[in-house]
Motif scaffolding. Structure first.
Motif, PDB file in Angstrom:
ATOM      1  N   ALA A  75      12.543 -35.101 -17.778  1.00 39.42           N
ATOM      2  CA  ALA A  75      12.988 -34.864 -16.235  1.00 39.42           C
ATOM      3  C   ALA A  75      12.245 -36.526 -15.505  1.00 39.42           C
ATOM      4  N   GLN A  76      11.963 -36.648 -15.818  1.00 40.84           N
ATOM      5  CA  GLN A  76      11.475 -38.247 -15.931  1.00 40.84           C
ATOM      6  C   GLN A  76      12.199 -39.368 -15.213  1.00 40.84           C
ATOM      7  N   ALA A  77      13.616 -39.545 -16.892  1.00 41.86           N
ATOM      8  CA  ALA A  77      14.606 -40.272 -16.853  1.00 41.86           C
ATOM      9  C   ALA A  77      15.658 -38.992 -15.444  1.00 41.86           C
ATOM     10  N   GLU A  78      15.435 -38.417 -15.452  1.00 39.73           N
ATOM     11  CA  GLU A  78      16.779 -37.466 -14.646  1.00 39.73           C
ATOM     12  C   GLU A  78      16.247 -38.448 -13.402  1.00 39.73           C
ATOM     13  N   ALA A  79      14.836 -37.776 -13.034  1.00 40.04           N
ATOM     14  CA  ALA A  79      14.540 -38.414 -10.995  1.00 40.04           C
ATOM     15  C   ALA A  79      14.350 -39.682 -11.104  1.00 40.04           C
ATOM     16  N   ASN A  80      14.712 -41.140 -12.047  1.00 36.92           N
ATOM     17  CA  ASN A  80      14.245 -42.167 -12.116  1.00 36.92           C
ATOM     18  C   ASN A  80      16.157 -41.953 -11.551  1.00 36.92           C
ATOM     19  N   ILE A  81      16.824 -41.928 -12.112  1.00 43.70           N
ATOM     20  CA  ILE A  81      18.686 -42.423 -12.185  1.00 43.70           C
ATOM     21  C   ILE A  81      18.652 -41.742 -11.003  1.00 43.70           C
ATOM     22  N   ASP A  82      18.387 -40.450 -10.286  1.00 47.26           N
ATOM     23  CA  ASP A  82      18.699 -39.654  -9.294  1.00 47.26           C
ATOM     24  C   ASP A  82      18.161 -41.042  -8.103  1.00 47.26           C
ATOM     25  N   GLY A  83      16.733 -41.255  -8.415  1.00 44.30           N
ATOM     26  CA  GLY A  83      16.357 -42.072  -7.193  1.00 44.30           C
ATOM     27  C   GLY A  83      17.062 -43.549  -6.837  1.00 44.30           C
ATOM     28  N   ILE A  84      17.660 -43.896  -8.302  1.00 46.06           N
ATOM     29  CA  ILE A  84      17.718 -45.039  -7.513  1.00 46.06           C
ATOM     30  C   ILE A  84      19.321 -45.134  -7.643  1.00 46.06           C
ATOM     31  N   LEU A  85      20.000 -43.936  -8.225  1.00 44.52           N
ATOM     32  CA  LEU A  85      21.470 -43.639  -7.137  1.00 44.52           C
ATOM     33  C   LEU A  85      21.585 -43.712  -6.046  1.00 44.52           C
ATOM     34  N   ALA A  86      20.658 -43.021  -5.152  1.00 45.27           N
ATOM     35  CA  ALA A  86      20.361 -42.726  -4.235  1.00 45.27           C
ATOM     36  C   ALA A  86      19.815 -43.809  -3.517  1.00 45.27           C
ATOM     37  N   GLN A  87      19.494 -44.982  -3.912  1.00 45.92           N
ATOM     38  CA  GLN A  87      19.045 -45.813  -3.247  1.00 45.92           C
ATOM     39  C   GLN A  87      20.254 -46.972  -3.237  1.00 45.92           C
ATOM     40  N   ALA A  88      20.735 -47.578  -4.414  1.00 45.04           N
ATOM     41  CA  ALA A  88      21.885 -47.940  -4.723  1.00 45.04           C
ATOM     42  C   ALA A  88      22.977 -47.466  -3.508  1.00 45.04           C
TER      43      ALA A  88
END
Length: 149
Positions: free
Chosen positions: A129-142
């Motif tokens: 879940a943490q990895a999925e959240a990190n991907i979503d957050g990084i993707l949103a910022q990028a």
């Protein structure tokens, strides 16, 4: 993980790689390293055998596990995981292979179910879940930074 979650996770990785201007292989390597580091970090440690037995292989889970004599605590476990991560060096040549992170020790499931005071029950699921959240957050910022939809 359910098929729908795997498909979403794969789609997120592809969006992530486009958003940061990286190859899909680089995105897969980054996420795999983050997840395997997290698994090793969150696995309860006595000798370090369980934490050091997180393997990485392509297309199917392998047979890797540390021997019963494995010792050295968390530091040795983290070094063992880094050795497994070295397998990711060639992921750019064929990023469309499945990457498996696995632990073959028979007591990893009881550890994940909370049979140790050192880690909460479900530490594997928490890391995913943490990895999925990190991907979503990084993707949103990028996406915001680069105007990518």
């Amino acid at each position: 993980m359910a098929d729908a979650q795997v498909l979403k996770f794969t789609a997120d990785l592809e969006k992530f790689s486009k958003a940061i201007g990286a190859t899909l292989g680089q995105a897969i390597r980054r996420v795999t390293i983050e997840m395997s580091d997290g698994f090793a970090e969150n696995t309860p440690v006595d000798t370090g055998r369980a934490a050091g037995s997180w393997g990485i292989d392509f297309d199917q889970p392998g047979t890797f596990e540390q021997p019963e004599s494995f010792a050295g605590g968390r530091a040795a476990a983290q070094a063992a995981v880094k050795e497994q991560q070295a397998k990711l060096a060639d992921v750019d040549r064929n990023p469309y292979r499945q990457v498996w992170i696995y632990n073959n020790l028979p007591y990893i499931q009881p550890l994940n179910e909370g049979h140790s005071q050192q880690a909460p029950a479900g530490f594997v699921e928490l890391q995913v879940a943490q990895a999925e959240a990190n991907i979503d957050g990084i993707l949103a910022q990028a996406t915001d930074d680069n105007g990518i939809a």
